[in-house]
Scaffold this motif. Structure first.
Motif, PDB file in Angstrom:
ATOM      1  N   PRO A  19      -5.850   6.501  -3.705  1.00  0.00           N
ATOM      2  CA  PRO A  19      -4.749   7.207  -3.029  1.00  0.00           C
ATOM      3  C   PRO A  19      -3.367   6.795  -3.549  1.00  0.00           C
ATOM      4  O   PRO A  19      -2.444   7.601  -3.602  1.00  0.00           O
ATOM      5  CB  PRO A  19      -4.909   6.797  -1.561  1.00  0.00           C
ATOM      6  CG  PRO A  19      -6.327   6.455  -1.416  1.00  0.00           C
ATOM      7  CD  PRO A  19      -6.783   5.921  -2.730  1.00  0.00           C
TER       8      PRO A  19
ATOM      9  N   GLY B 133       2.657   5.699  -3.246  1.00  0.00           N
ATOM     10  CA  GLY B 133       3.362   5.392  -1.991  1.00  0.00           C
ATOM     11  C   GLY B 133       3.788   3.952  -1.861  1.00  0.00           C
ATOM     12  O   GLY B 133       3.858   3.434  -0.758  1.00  0.00           O
ATOM     13  N   PHE B 134       4.054   3.269  -2.950  1.00  0.00           N
ATOM     14  CA  PHE B 134       4.544   1.892  -2.838  1.00  0.00           C
ATOM     15  C   PHE B 134       5.951   1.897  -2.241  1.00  0.00           C
ATOM     16  O   PHE B 134       6.708   2.838  -2.443  1.00  0.00           O
ATOM     17  CB  PHE B 134       4.568   1.214  -4.214  1.00  0.00           C
ATOM     18  CG  PHE B 134       3.201   1.081  -4.827  1.00  0.00           C
ATOM     19  CD1 PHE B 134       2.366   0.050  -4.451  1.00  0.00           C
ATOM     20  CD2 PHE B 134       2.739   1.998  -5.761  1.00  0.00           C
ATOM     21  CE1 PHE B 134       1.109  -0.073  -5.007  1.00  0.00           C
ATOM     22  CE2 PHE B 134       1.486   1.884  -6.310  1.00  0.00           C
ATOM     23  CZ  PHE B 134       0.661   0.850  -5.936  1.00  0.00           C
TER      24      PHE B 134
ATOM     25  N   THR C 201       0.840  -1.190   0.000  1.00  0.00           N
ATOM     26  CA  THR C 201       0.000   0.000   0.000  1.00  0.00           C
ATOM     27  C   THR C 201       0.870   1.232   0.000  1.00  0.00           C
ATOM     28  O   THR C 201       2.035   1.185   0.364  1.00  0.00           O
ATOM     29  CB  THR C 201      -0.885   0.026   1.258  1.00  0.00           C
ATOM     30  OG1 THR C 201      -0.064  -0.284   2.366  1.00  0.00           O
ATOM     31  CG2 THR C 201      -1.995  -0.988   1.147  1.00  0.00           C
ATOM     32  N   PRO C 202       0.313   2.321  -0.394  1.00  0.00           N
ATOM     33  CA  PRO C 202       1.103   3.541  -0.445  1.00  0.00           C
ATOM     34  C   PRO C 202       1.541   3.963   0.932  1.00  0.00           C
ATOM     35  O   PRO C 202       0.807   3.811   1.900  1.00  0.00           O
ATOM     36  CB  PRO C 202       0.139   4.541  -1.036  1.00  0.00           C
ATOM     37  CG  PRO C 202      -1.206   3.976  -0.786  1.00  0.00           C
ATOM     38  CD  PRO C 202      -1.060   2.509  -0.825  1.00  0.00           C
ATOM     39  N   GLY C 203       2.769   4.472   0.993  1.00  0.00           N
ATOM     40  CA  GLY C 203       3.253   5.001   2.258  1.00  0.00           C
ATOM     41  C   GLY C 203       2.542   6.290   2.591  1.00  0.00           C
ATOM     42  O   GLY C 203       2.081   6.501   3.691  1.00  0.00           O
ATOM     43  N   GLY C 204       2.399   7.198   1.624  1.00  0.00           N
ATOM     44  CA  GLY C 204       1.689   8.447   1.876  1.00  0.00           C
ATOM     45  C   GLY C 204       0.320   8.385   1.241  1.00  0.00           C
ATOM     46  O   GLY C 204       0.154   8.663   0.069  1.00  0.00           O
ATOM     47  N   THR C 205      -0.604   7.916   1.983  1.00  0.00           N
ATOM     48  CA  THR C 205      -1.957   7.811   1.446  1.00  0.00           C
ATOM     49  C   THR C 205      -2.558   9.210   1.289  1.00  0.00           C
ATOM     50  O   THR C 205      -2.117  10.169   1.911  1.00  0.00           O
ATOM     51  CB  THR C 205      -2.841   6.989   2.377  1.00  0.00           C
ATOM     52  OG1 THR C 205      -2.734   7.554   3.671  1.00  0.00           O
ATOM     53  CG2 THR C 205      -2.398   5.544   2.402  1.00  0.00           C
ATOM     54  N   VAL C 206      -3.560   9.258   0.486  1.00  0.00           N
ATOM     55  CA  VAL C 206      -4.215  10.550   0.290  1.00  0.00           C
ATOM     56  C   VAL C 206      -4.968  10.906   1.540  1.00  0.00           C
ATOM     57  O   VAL C 206      -5.733  10.115   2.070  1.00  0.00           O
ATOM     58  CB  VAL C 206      -5.213  10.446  -0.892  1.00  0.00           C
ATOM     59  CG1 VAL C 206      -5.962  11.749  -1.044  1.00  0.00           C
ATOM     60  CG2 VAL C 206      -4.459  10.106  -2.138  1.00  0.00           C
ATOM     61  N   SER C 207      -4.632  11.989   2.068  1.00  0.00           N
ATOM     62  CA  SER C 207      -5.253  12.337   3.342  1.00  0.00           C
ATOM     63  C   SER C 207      -5.958  13.663   3.208  1.00  0.00           C
ATOM     64  O   SER C 207      -5.804  14.360   2.227  1.00  0.00           O
ATOM     65  CB  SER C 207      -4.202  12.394   4.435  1.00  0.00           C
ATOM     66  OG  SER C 207      -3.186  13.259   4.028  1.00  0.00           O
TER      67      SER C 207
ATOM     68  N   SER D  52      -0.335   9.425  -4.617  1.00  0.00           N
ATOM     69  CA  SER D  52       0.962   9.590  -3.929  1.00  0.00           C
ATOM     70  C   SER D  52       2.030   8.630  -4.415  1.00  0.00           C
ATOM     71  O   SER D  52       3.197   8.811  -4.150  1.00  0.00           O
ATOM     72  CB  SER D  52       0.765   9.397  -2.429  1.00  0.00           C
ATOM     73  OG  SER D  52       0.345   8.062  -2.199  1.00  0.00           O
TER      74      SER D  52
ATOM     75  N   SER E 245      -9.627  13.616   2.413  1.00  0.00           N
ATOM     76  CA  SER E 245     -10.707  12.884   3.076  1.00  0.00           C
ATOM     77  C   SER E 245     -11.036  13.508   4.422  1.00  0.00           C
ATOM     78  O   SER E 245     -12.126  13.390   4.914  1.00  0.00           O
ATOM     79  CB  SER E 245     -10.309  11.423   3.255  1.00  0.00           C
ATOM     80  OG  SER E 245      -9.065  11.370   3.922  1.00  0.00           O
TER      81      SER E 245
ATOM     82  N   GLU F 131     -10.951   7.468  -0.959  1.00  0.00           N
ATOM     83  CA  GLU F 131     -11.059   7.454   0.506  1.00  0.00           C
ATOM     84  C   GLU F 131     -12.105   8.444   0.990  1.00  0.00           C
ATOM     85  O   GLU F 131     -12.554   8.366   2.129  1.00  0.00           O
ATOM     86  CB  GLU F 131      -9.717   7.846   1.132  1.00  0.00           C
ATOM     87  CG  GLU F 131      -8.744   6.719   1.268  1.00  0.00           C
ATOM     88  CD  GLU F 131      -7.504   7.140   2.002  1.00  0.00           C
ATOM     89  OE1 GLU F 131      -6.997   6.349   2.792  1.00  0.00           O
ATOM     90  OE2 GLU F 131      -7.043   8.281   1.774  1.00  0.00           O
TER      91      GLU F 131
END
Lengths: 711, 316
Positions: B229, B235-236, A705-711, B233, B7, B290
Motif C-alpha cells: 500500500p 503515504g509517508f 506508515t502511509p497516511g493513505g493506505t490502499v483501501s 499511495s 481490499s 492488503e
C-alpha cells in the motif's frame, strides 16, 4: 483579573521557543527502507520548507503549557468586589514596629523612623486597628489595638506619634525575630466578636543592620494571613567603628606575687566595619560625661573590616566601681563608649588542718598548695593549721573554707564544728585508718568507725553523680572519664554515716567515695580517700584542680558571676556576702534608684548603658551595661534574609496590587491567598503537559506508515 | 491502467473473505498458507456465482449416472469417497510456470508482511490449486539472475519442492526481469501458462520486448503485480533518508514534497505496464498486499473465464 507578580507574565515569551523548535526541521537521521527509488528524485531539505510548522497540535499544547505556567507564577486573582456597606466588615489590623535599638542612635535614623511611623499612622483608615511598638532586644508596646480603638478617631495618630516621640532609644540589640514573632502572635489572636483571626500586617521600620538578630525565625511557622512590610532606613555617613569589652585573661601575672598593687589593665576591642571610610582612631579613658578623654589617649589604627584589642591601664588605680573608655574618630558615636568594672580580686582563706610540712611531696598539703586555683579575680590564701597550733582566728571580711586530713585534736574539731554552724563548708579527706573522733565530733555522732580497704589491684570512681555541683563541670562526655584515677587505698565508712548524706560518687566496689553531708547550715564534703599519690592518683590528675575550684564555688566562698552585661538583658544581682533576703537597691547610670527583690534579685530594666551599682545596705557591688556588640555591625543585612527565613515580606515595588485596589496591597495578597487560582492553573498546565506527552509519545512510536493506505 | 483492486469496497458490502489475511500471513509455513487459501477457496467454490471458471476445467460437479467415467476425479474419490466429475474446456494438459520475483525490492512491507511473503503465498496457492487439479506446475524464481528452476511436472512431491523453493528469502541486488524471461523463452518450448509474480518496479522497455518474444511463441502470460500500500499511495509523513531495498542507494526525501511527483510517475508506470499487457494480450493483476489472497485468486479465475469467453466469442 489582577496579578500579584505581573513580571512573571514575561515568562510567556518562552512560547517562542516551541514555535522556533517546530519551525526548525531537523535534518533527519532516520532511514526509511523503501522498495525502489525508481520514482523518486533527490529532495534535499530546502530553506523554504523551514517556514512550515509541523505538528500544530503539539505546538499549541506546548505553548499552552508555557503560558499557563507563566500565568500561575504571576499569581492571578480576581479583585474582590465587596458590596456597598460591606467594607466595614473587613478588619485591617496593623502592628507598627519601630526599631529602638542602639544602632538607631546614628544621625537621622530616629527622626526618620518616627516620621515614617507618623505617615502610616495618619494613613490608617477609620476602621483599621493599629498597634505601635518599639523593639530592641525586647518588645515595648506603646499602644495596643484596644487603646487605639478606644481613642477618638481624630487623635489616634497624634497620640501614638507622641508616645513614640517619648520612647527611649537605648543601647539594646535588635531582636528582630523576637519582635516579628511577637507581633505575628498578636495578629493571630482572635479579636472579640469574631470567629476567626483576620490576620493583618506588620510594618517594620528599622535600619535592618547586619547585627539584627533573626535566628529565632528559623523553623518558626509563619501564620498564613500575616504579611510583613519592611520600611528600611539608611544613615549618612555610612561606616561605623565601635568598642567592645574583650574578655580578660584568667591568669594574670600581675596578680601573682604583687598582690593588688598593679591592677590588671582594661581590655577593649576596637572594631571597624567593612564599609568604614576611616581607620585612625583614638582610645582612652573617658572623662565624666563621656565626651572627652580624661587623660592621654592612645592612637589606634584599625583597617576597615578588622578589629584590634587594646589594653588600657587604669589611671591612678581603679576608680570606685569602674570607668568608661571612649573611642574617637568615628562619626556614629552610639557605640563609642563602653563601661568597664574595676577589677575586684576576691580573696579567700583556705585553712588546712593537718600535721605536715608544705614541702613534703608525699603528703596532701603539698598537692593542695599546688592545685588551689589562683586567677585574676581570685586569690586563695592557704593557711596550714598543725595539730599543735591554737585555734585560728578568721578575718571577718574574707570568706573562709576548711580542708581537713588526718584527725585534728578536739579543740580544732570543736572549732570546725562551730564553723559548720556558721554555714561554712569543710572538705574532709580520710587519710588514716584510726578511729576518727574529730569526724564524729563534726558530724555530731558518738563514734565513727572507719575500715581501711586495700583493693587487690586498684579501685576507681564509679556511679558519679554529675548533677552535683562538685562534678557538674565534668558532665560533658568529653571530660567524664575518671577511669584513669586509681585508688590504692580507701576507707570504708559505717553505714550510719550515710543517713542524710548524698553519695556523690562511689568506688567500683560499691563503697561510697564522696559524700555530701549537711550539718546544720554548713556542709561536709567527705572524701573516703586521700588525694596524695600514696593513696591515689587524684592529685596527679588535672581534674583535681577543677574539683577544688568546684568545691570553692559550691561552698559559696567564690562567685563567678560576670560583671559585664548587655543592654536590655536581665541582670542577676549576686556577689559573695550579699544578703539575699534583703531588698537590693540599684542605682542606674542616670542616677535613678530602684529596688529589686527576689532570689536571686533580677534587674530587668537595663536599657541604659553605663555603670550600675547595687547594695543591700552592707556591701556594694558594681556591674557594667554596654551596648550589644552586634549593634556595631551597621552595614545593611542581606536583602532576602527575611524571605529566606520564611517571612512573607511584602515589598512596595513588587506588588501591583499594592498600587491597585483601595483596600491596599494587603487586600490583594489576601484575596489571592484566598482564591489560590495558581493551583488550578498549575493543575491545568500539568494536564496539558500530560496530553502533550501522550501525543508526542504516540507520534514518535508510529511507524512511518502511509497516511493513505490502499483501501 | 486497470484499477488496483481494493481490499474492501467502500460503497458495496465486500465479499466476505473466509480467511483473514493477517492471520494467514502469520502462519510460518508457506505450505500451510497455500493449503488454507486453496481449501478455503474450494470450500466456497460451489457457492460462487461463477460456476466453472478455472484455468482449463470448468467445474467440479457431482457424478450423476451417465457421465463419462473418464472424467471422474479418482483422487477426489480417494480422499472423500465421493464421485466428482472434472469438466474441462480444453482436454489438453495445462503446463503452468510460475515465474516469481525474489529480489530485495520484494522484501518490503508496511502492513505486517512483505511483498515477497505475499507473492510466495500467492504463487504457492496457485501451484497447489493447479497441482490439485492434476496440472503440471513449474517454478522459476529470480532476483537479478535466475535462482531456482523447477520444470513443470505433476508428480507427487513436486509441489513440495516448489514450496521449498518459494520459501527462500529474497536476495540479489536488483530486479532483472529480462534474464529470467529470456531464460524462460529458452527453456520452455511447449506452450504454457506463464504466471509472473513481481512488483514490476523496473524499466519497462526490455520487459515489453521479452514479453513479446514469449507471447509470440504461444505462451499465455499472466502478470501479478504485488504492491505494498505504501508504494501505491506513498503515504509517508516524515521526511527521512529513503534507502533503496535493492541497491542501498539513499536519498533524502520529504514525502510532503515528493508525493505528487512519485504518484505521477507511479501511475505513468502502471499505465504503461497495463498498455503493454493489453497490447500483448497478457492478463495484468495489480494486487495490494492488503487484499485477501482468495480474492486475488477469484480475480484471476474470473479474468480467465472472461478471456475464455472472449476467445470463444472470437472463435465463433
Amino acid at each position: 483579573m489582577n496579578f500579584l507578580a505581573p513580571l512573571f507574565l514575561l515568562g510567556a515569551l518562552a512560547i517562542a521557543a516551541p514555535v522556533i523548535f517546530h519551525l526548525i526541521r531537523r535534518t533527519t537521521r532516520e532511514k526509511t527502507r523503501f522498495s525502489s527509488l525508481l520514482f523518486l528524485k533527490p529532495d534535499p531539505p530546502r530553506p523554504s520548507s523551514r517556514s512550515r510548522v509541523e505538528n500544530w497540535l503539539l505546538l499549541l499544547l506546548r505553548a499552552a503549557a508555557l503560558a499557563l505556567l507563566a500565568l500561575a507564577f504571576a499569581r492571578p486573582f480576581f479583585p474582590a468586589t465587596l458590596p456597598v456597606g460591606a467594607a466595614s466588615d473587613t478588619l485591617r489590623r496593623v502592628v507598627i514596629l519601630v526599631d529602638s535599638s542602639a544602632s538607631m542612635q546614628r544621625p537621622g535614623l530616629t527622626e526618620a523612623a518616627r516620621a515614617k511611623a507618623g505617615e502610616w499612622l495618619r494613613n490608617a483608615a477609620p476602621g483599621d486597628q493599629v498597634a505601635v511598638w518599639t523593639f530592641d532586644s525586647a518588645v515595648h508596646p506603646l499602644m495596643d489595638f484596644g487603646q487605639w480603638t478606644e481613642l477618638p478617631g481624630g487623635v489616634r495618630a497624634e497620640t501614638a506619634a507622641a508616645r513614640l516621640a517619648d520612647s527611649v532609644i537605648a543601647g539594646g540589640g535588635t531582636g528582630l525575630a523576637n519582635a516579628l514573632t511577637t507581633a505575628a502572635g498578636v495578629l493571630t489572636e482572635i479579636p472579640p466578636g469574631r470567629a476567626a483571626a483576620p490576620g493583618g500586617e506588620i510594618i517594620v521600620i528599622s535600619d535592618f543592620q547586619e547585627g539584627s538578630r533573626t535566628e529565632g525565625l528559623q523553623g518558626w511557622e509563619w501564620p498564613r494571613d500575616v504579611r510583613v512590610k519592611l520600611v528600611s532606613l539608611t544613615s549618612d555617613p555610612v561606616g561605623n567603628a565601635g568598642l567592645q569589652i574583650a574578655p580578660e585573661s584568667l591568669i594574670s601575672p600581675a596578680v601573682e606575687g604583687s598582690g593588688n598593687a598593679v591592677p590588671p589593665p582594661a581590655r577593649v576591642r576596637v572594631w571597624n566595619s567593612p564599609d568604614s571610610p576611616v581607620q585612625d582612631f583614638q582610645v582612652g579613658w573617658a572623662a565624666p560625661g563621656g565626651i572627652d578623654f580624661a587623660g592621654k589617649s592612645m592612637d589606634v589604627t584599625v583597617p576597615a573590616g578588622q578589629s584590634r584589642v587594646v589594653e588600657l591601664a587604669w589611671p591612678n588605680g581603679p576608680a570606685a566601681g569602674g570607668g568608661a573608655i571612649l573611642l574617637k574618630g568615628d562619626a556614629a558615636v552610639f557605640d563609642n563608649l563602653v563601661t568597664v568594672t574595676a577589677p575586684v580580686v576576691q580573696e579567700v582563706d583556705a585553712w588546712y588542718f593537718g600535721d605536715e610540712a608544705l614541702t613534703d611531696s608525699r603528703r596532701p598539703l603539698y598537692f593542695l598548695q599546688q592545685a588551689l586555683p589562683q586567677s585574676r579575680r581570685l586569690k586563695v590564701n592557704l593557711l596550714p593549721v598543725p595539730p599543735t597550733a591554737a585555734v585560728p582566728v578568721l578575718t571577718p571580711s574574707r570568706p573562709a573554707v576548711f580542708f581537713v586530713t588526718g584527725n585534728p585534736p578536739a579543740p580544732q574539731a570543736e572549732f570546725l564544728k562551730s564553723q559548720l554552724a556558721a554555714g561554712r563548708s569543710i572538705l574532709y579527706s580520710l587519710t588514716t585508718p584510726a578511729p576518727a573522733p574529730a569526724l564524729a565530733t563534726l558530724l555530731g555522732r558518738e563514734k565513727v568507725d572507719i575500715g581501711e580497704v586495700k583493693p587487690a589491684s586498684y579501685a576507681m570512681f564509679s556511679d558519679i553523680d554529675f548533677r552535683h555541683p562538685l562534678f557538674a563541670p565534668f558532665a560533658d562526655p568529653l571530660y567524664s572519664d575518671f577511669t584513669k584515677i586509681r585508688f590504692w587505698r580507701y576507707f570504708k565508712l559505717t553505714p550510719a554515716l550515710l543517713d542524710g548524706a548524698r553519695t556523690v560518687a562511689k568506688f567500683d566496689s560499691g563503697d561510697p567515695a564522696v559524700l555530701d553531708i549537711p550539718v546544720g547550715p554548713g556542709r561536709v564534703m567527705l572524701w573516703a580517700a586521700g588525694w596524695q599519690p600514696t593513696d591515689s592518683q587524684l592529685a596527679l590528675s588535672s581534674k583535681f584542680v577543677l574539683l577544688l575550684s568546684s568545691f570553692l564555688e559550691w561552698s559559696g566562698t567564690t562567685l563567678t558571676s560576670p560583671s559585664q552585661f548587655l543592654a536590655g538583658r536581665p541582670v542577676p544581682l549576686a556577689m559573695p556576702g550579699l544578703n539575699a533576703k534583703a531588698e537590693v537597691r540599684v542605682t542606674a547610670p542616670d542616677g535613678s534608684v530602684g529596688a529589686v527583690s527576689g532570689t536571686p534579685p533580677l534587674l530587668q530594666a537595663t536599657q541604659r548603658t553605663g555603670l550600675y551599682s547595687f547594695t543591700d545596705g552592707s556591701i556594694t557591688g558594681y556591674f557594667a551595661v554596654n551596648p550589644d556588640p552586634a549593634e556595631s555591625r551597621t552595614q545593611p543585612m542581606a536583602a532576602d534574609e527575611l524571605e529566606r527565613l520564611g517571612v512573607p515580606v511584602w515589598r512596595e515595588k513588587s506588588s501591583a496590587a499594592d498600587r491597585g485596589d483601595g483596600a491596599g496591597g494587603l487586600a490583594g495578597v489576601q484575596t489571592e491567598s484566598r482564591q489560590k487560582l495558581w493551583r488550578w492553573i498549575i493543575v491545568a498546565a500539568l494536564a496539558v503537559l500530560l496530553i502533550e506527552t501522550l501525543l508526542a509519545g504516540l507520534s514518535a512510536r508510529r511507524v512511518p506508515t502511509p497516511g493513505g493506505t490502499v483501501s | 491502467m486497470p484499477p488496483i483492486p481494493p481490499s474492501d469496497n467502500a460503497t458495496a458490502p465486500p465479499p466476505a473473505s473466509r480467511i483473514d489475511t493477517a492471520a494467514l500471513m502469520s502462519i510460518r509455513s508457506l505450505e500451510l498458507r497455500a493449503r488454507a487459501v486453496v481449501e478455503g477457496y474450494r470450500a466456497g467454490l460451489h457457492r460462487s456465482p461463477w460456476h466453472g471458471f478455472s484455468v482449463e476445467f470448468t467445474e467440479y460437479r457431482q457424478y450423476t449416472p451417465g457421465d463419462d467415467l473418464r472424467h471422474l476425479d479418482w483422487r477426489v474419490y480417494g480422499r472423500s469417497d465421493r464421485y466428482y466429475i472434472r469438466k474441462f474446456e480444453d482436454e489438453t494438459n495445462l503446463r503452468c510456470h510460475l515465474i516469481v520475483d525474489q529480489s530485495h525490492s520484494m522484501d518490503f512491507g508496511t502492513v505486517g508482511w512483505t511483498k515477497a511473503a505475499y507473492a510466495a503465498t500467492l504463487a504457492a496457492t496457485l501451484a497447489r490449486f493447479l497441482h490439485l487439479q492434476g496440472d503440471a506446475v513449474g517454478l522459476l524464481s529470480f532476483d537479478d539472475q535466475l535462482r531456482d528452476y523447477l520444470p513443470a511436472r505433476q508428480r507427487v512431491g513436486h509441489l513440495r519442492q516448489i514450496i521449498i523453493a518459494l520459501d527462500k528469502p529474497p536476495g540479489g541486488r536488483s530486479t532483472d526481469l529480462i534474464k529470467p524471461l529470456q531464460r524462460t523463452a529458452e527453456i520452455i518450448r511447449r506452450r504454457a501458462l506463464l504466471v509472473l509474480v513481481s512488483d514490476f518496479l523496473t524499466p519497462l522497455d526490455e520487459l515489453e520486448k521479452n514479453l513479446i518474444s514469449l507471447t509470440a511463441t504461444g505462451h499465455e502470460a499472466v502478470l501479478f503485480q504485488v504492491l505494498d500500500p505504501a508504494e501505491i499511495s506513498f503515504g509517508f509523513s516524515k521526511a527521512s533518508v529513503f534507502e533503496d531495498a535493492e541497491t542501498g542507494r539513499a536519498l533524502y526525501i520529504d514525502p510532503a514534497v515528493a508525493r505528487e511527483g512519485y504518484l505521477q510517475k507511479f501511475h505513468a508506470h502502471q499505465d504503461a505496464l497495463a498498455v503493454i499487457c493489453n497490447k500483448l494480450g497478457a492478463a495484468f493483476h495489480p494486487v495490494s498486499t492488503e487484499r485477501p489472497l482468495e480474492f486475488a485468486l477469484t480475480d484471476f479465475f474470473q479474468d480467465r473465464l472472461r478471456r475464455g469467453r472472449l476467445v470463444r466469442r472470437g472463435a465463433r
